[in-house]
Design a protein around this motif. Sequence first.
Motif, PDB file in Angstrom:
ATOM      1  N   ARG A 149      -5.421 -11.675   0.277  1.00 24.01           N
ATOM      2  CA  ARG A 149      -4.590 -12.879   0.427  1.00 24.01           C
ATOM      3  C   ARG A 149      -4.862 -13.882  -0.697  1.00 24.01           C
ATOM      4  O   ARG A 149      -3.948 -14.553  -1.167  1.00 24.01           O
ATOM      5  CB  ARG A 149      -4.852 -13.531   1.785  1.00 24.01           C
ATOM      6  N   GLN A 150      -6.118 -13.964  -1.103  1.00 25.57           N
ATOM      7  CA  GLN A 150      -6.478 -14.909  -2.164  1.00 25.57           C
ATOM      8  C   GLN A 150      -6.051 -14.430  -3.551  1.00 25.57           C
ATOM      9  O   GLN A 150      -5.706 -15.243  -4.417  1.00 25.57           O
ATOM     10  CB  GLN A 150      -7.990 -15.162  -2.138  1.00 25.57           C
ATOM     11  N   ILE A 151      -6.095 -13.110  -3.745  1.00 23.18           N
ATOM     12  CA  ILE A 151      -5.710 -12.515  -5.036  1.00 23.18           C
ATOM     13  C   ILE A 151      -4.685 -11.420  -4.737  1.00 23.18           C
ATOM     14  O   ILE A 151      -4.993 -10.222  -4.785  1.00 23.18           O
ATOM     15  CB  ILE A 151      -6.927 -11.937  -5.786  1.00 23.18           C
ATOM     16  N   PRO A 152      -3.477 -11.803  -4.383  1.00 25.11           N
ATOM     17  CA  PRO A 152      -2.512 -10.803  -3.903  1.00 25.11           C
ATOM     18  C   PRO A 152      -2.044  -9.851  -4.999  1.00 25.11           C
ATOM     19  O   PRO A 152      -1.529 -10.293  -6.037  1.00 25.11           O
ATOM     20  CB  PRO A 152      -1.352 -11.656  -3.376  1.00 25.11           C
ATOM     21  N   PRO A 153      -2.234  -8.548  -4.797  1.00 27.70           N
ATOM     22  CA  PRO A 153      -1.688  -7.558  -5.723  1.00 27.70           C
ATOM     23  C   PRO A 153      -0.221  -7.299  -5.380  1.00 27.70           C
ATOM     24  O   PRO A 153       0.326  -7.890  -4.444  1.00 27.70           O
ATOM     25  CB  PRO A 153      -2.551  -6.322  -5.447  1.00 27.70           C
ATOM     26  N   ALA A 154       0.379  -6.391  -6.122  1.00 21.38           N
ATOM     27  CA  ALA A 154       1.763  -6.017  -5.855  1.00 21.38           C
ATOM     28  C   ALA A 154       1.803  -4.970  -4.747  1.00 21.38           C
ATOM     29  O   ALA A 154       2.220  -3.831  -4.940  1.00 21.38           O
ATOM     30  CB  ALA A 154       2.416  -5.484  -7.127  1.00 21.38           C
ATOM     31  N   GLY A 155       1.348  -5.368  -3.566  1.00 21.33           N
ATOM     32  CA  GLY A 155       1.320  -4.439  -2.446  1.00 21.33           C
ATOM     33  C   GLY A 155       0.124  -3.508  -2.478  1.00 21.33           C
ATOM     34  O   GLY A 155      -0.742  -3.603  -3.352  1.00 21.33           O
ATOM     35  N   GLY A 156       0.083  -2.601  -1.515  1.00 14.94           N
ATOM     36  CA  GLY A 156      -1.025  -1.660  -1.458  1.00 14.94           C
ATOM     37  C   GLY A 156      -1.022  -0.869  -0.172  1.00 14.94           C
ATOM     38  O   GLY A 156      -0.128  -1.009   0.668  1.00 14.94           O
ATOM     39  N   ILE A 157      -2.029  -0.033  -0.045  1.00 14.11           N
ATOM     40  CA  ILE A 157      -2.216   0.797   1.160  1.00 14.11           C
ATOM     41  C   ILE A 157      -3.613   0.577   1.700  1.00 14.11           C
ATOM     42  O   ILE A 157      -4.591   0.688   0.952  1.00 14.11           O
ATOM     43  CB  ILE A 157      -2.013   2.289   0.843  1.00 14.11           C
ATOM     44  N   ALA A 158      -3.704   0.236   2.976  1.00 13.88           N
ATOM     45  CA  ALA A 158      -4.989   0.196   3.666  1.00 13.88           C
ATOM     46  C   ALA A 158      -5.296   1.631   4.095  1.00 13.88           C
ATOM     47  O   ALA A 158      -4.776   2.123   5.095  1.00 13.88           O
ATOM     48  CB  ALA A 158      -4.932  -0.744   4.863  1.00 13.88           C
ATOM     49  N   HIS A 159      -6.105   2.281   3.287  1.00 23.99           N
ATOM     50  CA  HIS A 159      -6.412   3.705   3.465  1.00 23.99           C
ATOM     51  C   HIS A 159      -7.232   3.932   4.739  1.00 23.99           C
ATOM     52  O   HIS A 159      -8.125   3.155   5.067  1.00 23.99           O
ATOM     53  CB  HIS A 159      -7.163   4.169   2.218  1.00 23.99           C
ATOM     54  N   ALA A 160      -6.888   5.011   5.480  1.00 23.58           N
ATOM     55  CA  ALA A 160      -7.601   5.387   6.711  1.00 23.58           C
ATOM     56  C   ALA A 160      -7.724   4.196   7.653  1.00 23.58           C
ATOM     57  O   ALA A 160      -8.816   3.889   8.131  1.00 23.58           O
ATOM     58  CB  ALA A 160      -8.971   5.982   6.381  1.00 23.58           C
ATOM     59  N   PHE A 161      -6.606   3.561   7.937  1.00 21.27           N
ATOM     60  CA  PHE A 161      -6.651   2.325   8.716  1.00 21.27           C
ATOM     61  C   PHE A 161      -7.185   2.582  10.118  1.00 21.27           C
ATOM     62  O   PHE A 161      -6.772   3.507  10.803  1.00 21.27           O
ATOM     63  CB  PHE A 161      -5.261   1.690   8.803  1.00 21.27           C
ATOM     64  N   ASN A 162      -8.096   1.691  10.535  1.00 19.77           N
ATOM     65  CA  ASN A 162      -8.696   1.817  11.871  1.00 19.77           C
ATOM     66  C   ASN A 162      -9.089   0.436  12.383  1.00 19.77           C
ATOM     67  O   ASN A 162     -10.181   0.245  12.912  1.00 19.77           O
ATOM     68  CB  ASN A 162      -9.921   2.740  11.822  1.00 19.77           C
ATOM     69  N   GLY A 163      -8.187  -0.525  12.211  1.00 20.21           N
ATOM     70  CA  GLY A 163      -8.462  -1.869  12.688  1.00 20.21           C
ATOM     71  C   GLY A 163      -7.699  -2.175  13.963  1.00 20.21           C
ATOM     72  O   GLY A 163      -7.266  -1.284  14.686  1.00 20.21           O
ATOM     73  N   SER A 164      -7.511  -3.453  14.211  1.00 18.95           N
ATOM     74  CA  SER A 164      -6.779  -3.905  15.396  1.00 18.95           C
ATOM     75  C   SER A 164      -5.299  -4.057  15.054  1.00 18.95           C
ATOM     76  O   SER A 164      -4.889  -4.027  13.886  1.00 18.95           O
ATOM     77  CB  SER A 164      -7.327  -5.257  15.847  1.00 18.95           C
ATOM     78  N   PHE A 165      -4.492  -4.275  16.098  1.00 20.17           N
ATOM     79  CA  PHE A 165      -3.076  -4.520  15.863  1.00 20.17           C
ATOM     80  C   PHE A 165      -2.883  -5.829  15.092  1.00 20.17           C
ATOM     81  O   PHE A 165      -2.001  -5.933  14.246  1.00 20.17           O
ATOM     82  CB  PHE A 165      -2.318  -4.553  17.192  1.00 20.17           C
ATOM     83  N   GLN A 166      -3.703  -6.822  15.383  1.00 18.00           N
ATOM     84  CA  GLN A 166      -3.604  -8.088  14.670  1.00 18.00           C
ATOM     85  C   GLN A 166      -3.928  -7.906  13.191  1.00 18.00           C
ATOM     86  O   GLN A 166      -3.246  -8.462  12.313  1.00 18.00           O
ATOM     87  CB  GLN A 166      -4.545  -9.119  15.293  1.00 18.00           C
ATOM     88  N   GLN A 167      -4.971  -7.136  12.897  1.00 22.25           N
ATOM     89  CA  GLN A 167      -5.321  -6.872  11.495  1.00 22.25           C
ATOM     90  C   GLN A 167      -4.231  -6.051  10.818  1.00 22.25           C
ATOM     91  O   GLN A 167      -3.886  -6.299   9.650  1.00 22.25           O
ATOM     92  CB  GLN A 167      -6.665  -6.159  11.429  1.00 22.25           C
ATOM     93  N   ASP A 173       2.088  -8.079   6.754  1.00 18.59           N
ATOM     94  CA  ASP A 173       2.645  -9.360   6.315  1.00 18.59           C
ATOM     95  C   ASP A 173       2.490  -9.599   4.820  1.00 18.59           C
ATOM     96  O   ASP A 173       3.258 -10.367   4.229  1.00 18.59           O
ATOM     97  CB  ASP A 173       1.987 -10.512   7.084  1.00 18.59           C
ATOM     98  N   ILE A 174       1.497  -8.963   4.193  1.00 21.23           N
ATOM     99  CA  ILE A 174       1.304  -9.156   2.750  1.00 21.23           C
ATOM    100  C   ILE A 174       1.854  -7.970   1.945  1.00 21.23           C
ATOM    101  O   ILE A 174       1.558  -7.824   0.761  1.00 21.23           O
ATOM    102  CB  ILE A 174      -0.186  -9.389   2.396  1.00 21.23           C
ATOM    103  N   GLY A 175       2.657  -7.140   2.605  1.00 20.77           N
ATOM    104  CA  GLY A 175       3.345  -6.070   1.899  1.00 20.77           C
ATOM    105  C   GLY A 175       2.597  -4.764   1.781  1.00 20.77           C
ATOM    106  O   GLY A 175       2.981  -3.908   0.982  1.00 20.77           O
ATOM    107  N   PHE A 176       1.547  -4.597   2.577  1.00 23.88           N
ATOM    108  CA  PHE A 176       0.780  -3.348   2.558  1.00 23.88           C
ATOM    109  C   PHE A 176       1.369  -2.328   3.526  1.00 23.88           C
ATOM    110  O   PHE A 176       2.019  -2.685   4.521  1.00 23.88           O
ATOM    111  CB  PHE A 176      -0.673  -3.606   2.956  1.00 23.88           C
ATOM    112  N   LYS A 177       1.121  -1.077   3.254  1.00 22.40           N
ATOM    113  CA  LYS A 177       1.347   0.015   4.191  1.00 22.40           C
ATOM    114  C   LYS A 177      -0.013   0.471   4.716  1.00 22.40           C
ATOM    115  O   LYS A 177      -1.058   0.164   4.130  1.00 22.40           O
ATOM    116  CB  LYS A 177       2.069   1.183   3.521  1.00 22.40           C
ATOM    117  N   LEU A 178       0.011   1.233   5.804  1.00 22.92           N
ATOM    118  CA  LEU A 178      -1.210   1.678   6.472  1.00 22.92           C
ATOM    119  C   LEU A 178      -1.273   3.204   6.437  1.00 22.92           C
ATOM    120  O   LEU A 178      -0.318   3.880   6.843  1.00 22.92           O
ATOM    121  CB  LEU A 178      -1.240   1.177   7.916  1.00 22.92           C
ATOM    122  N   GLY A 179      -2.395   3.742   5.941  1.00 20.26           N
ATOM    123  CA  GLY A 179      -2.543   5.176   5.792  1.00 20.26           C
ATOM    124  C   GLY A 179      -3.114   5.839   7.036  1.00 20.26           C
ATOM    125  O   GLY A 179      -4.127   5.392   7.574  1.00 20.26           O
TER     126      GLY A 179
END
Length: 270
Positions: A149-167, A173-179
């Motif tokens: 959020r502080q240094i926003p790239p041009a999108g990205g992928i949260a690899h092997a996502f295993n967080g909460s629904f809120q996360q 919201d910042i344009g990432f996809k979830l792997g």
Amino acid sequence: MWIDTHCHLDAREFGGDSLGVAARALDKGVGMIVIPAIDRGNWEAVRVLGTAAGNASYAIGIHPICVPAATEDDLAAMRDTVREALGDPNFVAIGEVGLDFFLPQLCTPEMRDKQVLFFREQLKIAREFGLPVLTHVRKSQDQVLKHVRQIPPAGGIAHAFNGSFQQAQGYIDIGFKLGFGGNLTFTRALQIRRLAEQLPLSAIVMETDAPDIAPHWVHPGVNTPDQVPGIAEVLAQLRGIGLDELRDATTANAHAVMPRLGALTGMRGP
């Protein structure tokens, strides 16, 4: 076609048969494999594979597990390497980068600070060159979110996502996809399966993290990118949708988050 958005095709577990591994994946409909780097020592290897395999591309980065041995000279070299790679259509992203607060050796105050420094500097490189990032996020969901959020790239992928629904929503919201990959094939992986079932389809991309995170029918063996269709079949069943719909959506999502990848697969055809 299917896209494996995260596969360490240069790994020694493939016994020197990386091109054969890629070819067998292509036979199963995996038309593109994204190969992330882990440190300066394998940037050239992923570049060569991303060019030599007919269905591969690559990313450049320094993995958090490799940060303890990395130097600031490596960051300078990375910026130069990325600048040069922009002329290579097979180069599609910055990665694998991120934070790992799971392994004890990475959790000392000194190593946590160094990880953050390297992650932020690599985010700056991604931002400078307008590139998406492939993020390693282990026991560090909120911290990674804070920095992107502080240094926003041009999108990205949260690899092997295993967080909460809120996360997950924070990344979306910042344009990432979830792997999502082999983890979701285990019935005991309740949280991952709930996420894979209930998150917006527009947020999901397929991955294997091969040779790691094998699906249950391969575990504890070596994972390979040709497992994507099998993993996808489990995901389609969880979501109650057709396999073709899932393939088309996740491929479109990968193209959207990695525009250079979309251009590359368009050049190579279906």
